[in-house]
Enzyme design. Structure first.
Site, PDB file in Angstrom:
ATOM      1  N   CYS A   2      46.056  31.422  41.914  1.00  0.00           N
ATOM      2  CA  CYS A   2      44.780  30.716  42.091  1.00  0.00           C
ATOM      3  C   CYS A   2      44.922  29.277  41.589  1.00  0.00           C
ATOM      4  CB  CYS A   2      43.666  31.491  41.397  1.00  0.00           C
ATOM      5  SG  CYS A   2      42.029  31.061  41.998  1.00  0.00           S
TER       6      CYS A   2
ATOM      7  N   HIS B  20      44.462  37.460  43.161  1.00  0.00           N
ATOM      8  CA  HIS B  20      44.737  37.731  41.744  1.00  0.00           C
ATOM      9  C   HIS B  20      45.367  39.103  41.535  1.00  0.00           C
ATOM     10  CE1 HIS B  20      42.497  34.346  39.873  1.00  0.00           C
ATOM     11  NE2 HIS B  20      41.779  34.401  40.976  1.00  0.00           N
TER      12      HIS B  20
ATOM     13  N   GLU C 147      46.807  40.135  38.918  1.00  0.00           N
ATOM     14  CA  GLU C 147      46.558  40.578  37.535  1.00  0.00           C
ATOM     15  C   GLU C 147      45.203  41.254  37.384  1.00  0.00           C
ATOM     16  OE1 GLU C 147      46.222  37.573  38.621  1.00  0.00           O
ATOM     17  OE2 GLU C 147      44.496  36.600  37.649  1.00  0.00           O
TER      18      GLU C 147
END
Lengths: 84, 230
Positions: free
Chosen positions: B86, B195, B197
């Site tokens: 990002c 994302h 994560e």
């Protein structure tokens, strides 16, 4: 001390969605003759006189930071002495 | 494997990244403040999402000149895995570690959603545990994820298998060629808008991103670590 005005615009080949949205709004307001809107940035710098060539400095700082030359063009004006 | 998570003023996905590596992978991880100047001793570098320096001027433009960035460039040059997610992707673009630039989303909205991604290339150290053309679900959250590059750069990305993830189905942000993530020519610097994560724990309902981190760990075990222990 000199005042430097930097104008940054998106390249012709890059679609400007903000400009398109503003143009649509202008058309809705009946300004039908507006053919294109491109939104850019205007940056003012005050620069002390130095040994370095001011044009070279301004171009370097535009290339490195102020503009992203992948998507943007810039032009600049170096103005008269500014009294500090 | 020892991983650095770079923290800029305005980073806000640093803790998610830290958690994915510490708890998802079970590996050592540190936060590294942007004003530090060395990444010696780290095997991998993560640049997390957020709004570094308030996205002033352009997203990533100011972070690119932070004190830690020469060390990130050095780590990339040494072949260490560098992942930018990002805002991290935007910083890698501004730093010239990846080609292209980001524009505002086509519809000018900040989008927070979970999207389907297609794994275009699984022959990378980041994607070896995915199948080619596999569809995975990963969250996105960005206002400037509309990837742009000129046609020559796009051809080069295609020719060298550098497009790693594309949006499957609807393209949320208008990115060129549906690009969601690209890698550098040498294959050790990956930038992606989605994302992984945030999709690395079954308790949170989605583990599709965990294999990306596991792929990095596998690569480390097979290369650097093997060389070190032999």
């Amino acid at each position: 001390m000199k005042k430097v005005k930097v104008f940054i615009t998106l390249k012709e080949s890059v679609l400007d969605p903000q400009g398109q949205a503003v143009m649509q709004s202008l058309h809705n307001m009946d300004y039908k003759n507006v053919r294109d809107v491109r939104i850019g940035k205007y940056i003012e710098l005050e620069m002390e006189d130095s040994a370095a060539d001011i044009k070279e400095q301004v171009e370097a700082l535009c290339d490195k930071l102020l503009a992203n030359t992948v998507i943007e063009n810039y032009r600049y004006e170096i103005g008269e002495e500014v009294r500090s | 494997m020892k991983t650095a998570v770079i923290v800029f003023p305005g980073s806000n996905c640093d803790q998610d990244m830290y958690y994915a590596i510490r708890d998802g992978l079970g590996e050592e991880v540190d936060y590294v403040w942007h004003a530090e100047t060395s990444l010696d001793g780290y095997d991998a570098v993560m640049i997390p999402g957020g709004f570094s320096y308030g996205d002033y001027l352009r997203s990533g433009a100011i972070a690119r000149f932070a004190g830690i960035m020469p060390a990130v460039v050095k780590a990339a040059g040494e072949g260490k895995p560098v992942l930018g997610v990002c805002n991290g992707f935007q910083i890698l673009l501004e730093a010239g570690l990846l080609p292209g630039a980001m524009l505002k989303n086509r519809d000018l909205k900040f989008i927070c959603d979970t999207v389907r991604l297609k794994v275009e290339n699984n022959k990378t150290l980041f994607t070896s545990l995915y199948k080619k053309d596999e569809i995975i679900r990963i969250p996105i959250a960005h206002g400037e994820g509309n990837y742009f590059c000129d046609d020559k750069t796009l051809r080069s990305l295609n020719d060298h298998g550098q497009i790693i993830f594309t949006y499957d189905g609807e393209n949320p942000n208008g990115s060129k060629a549906n690009i969601a993530g690209i890698i550098n020519r040498t294959g050790n610097v990956l930038g992606m808008m989605p994302h992984p994560e945030r999709a690395a724990d079954a308790l949170l309902g989605n583990e599709d991103g965990l294999r990306l981190f596991q792929s990095i760990l596998n690569h480390w075990r097979e290369t650097a670590h093997a060389a070190y222990t032999s």
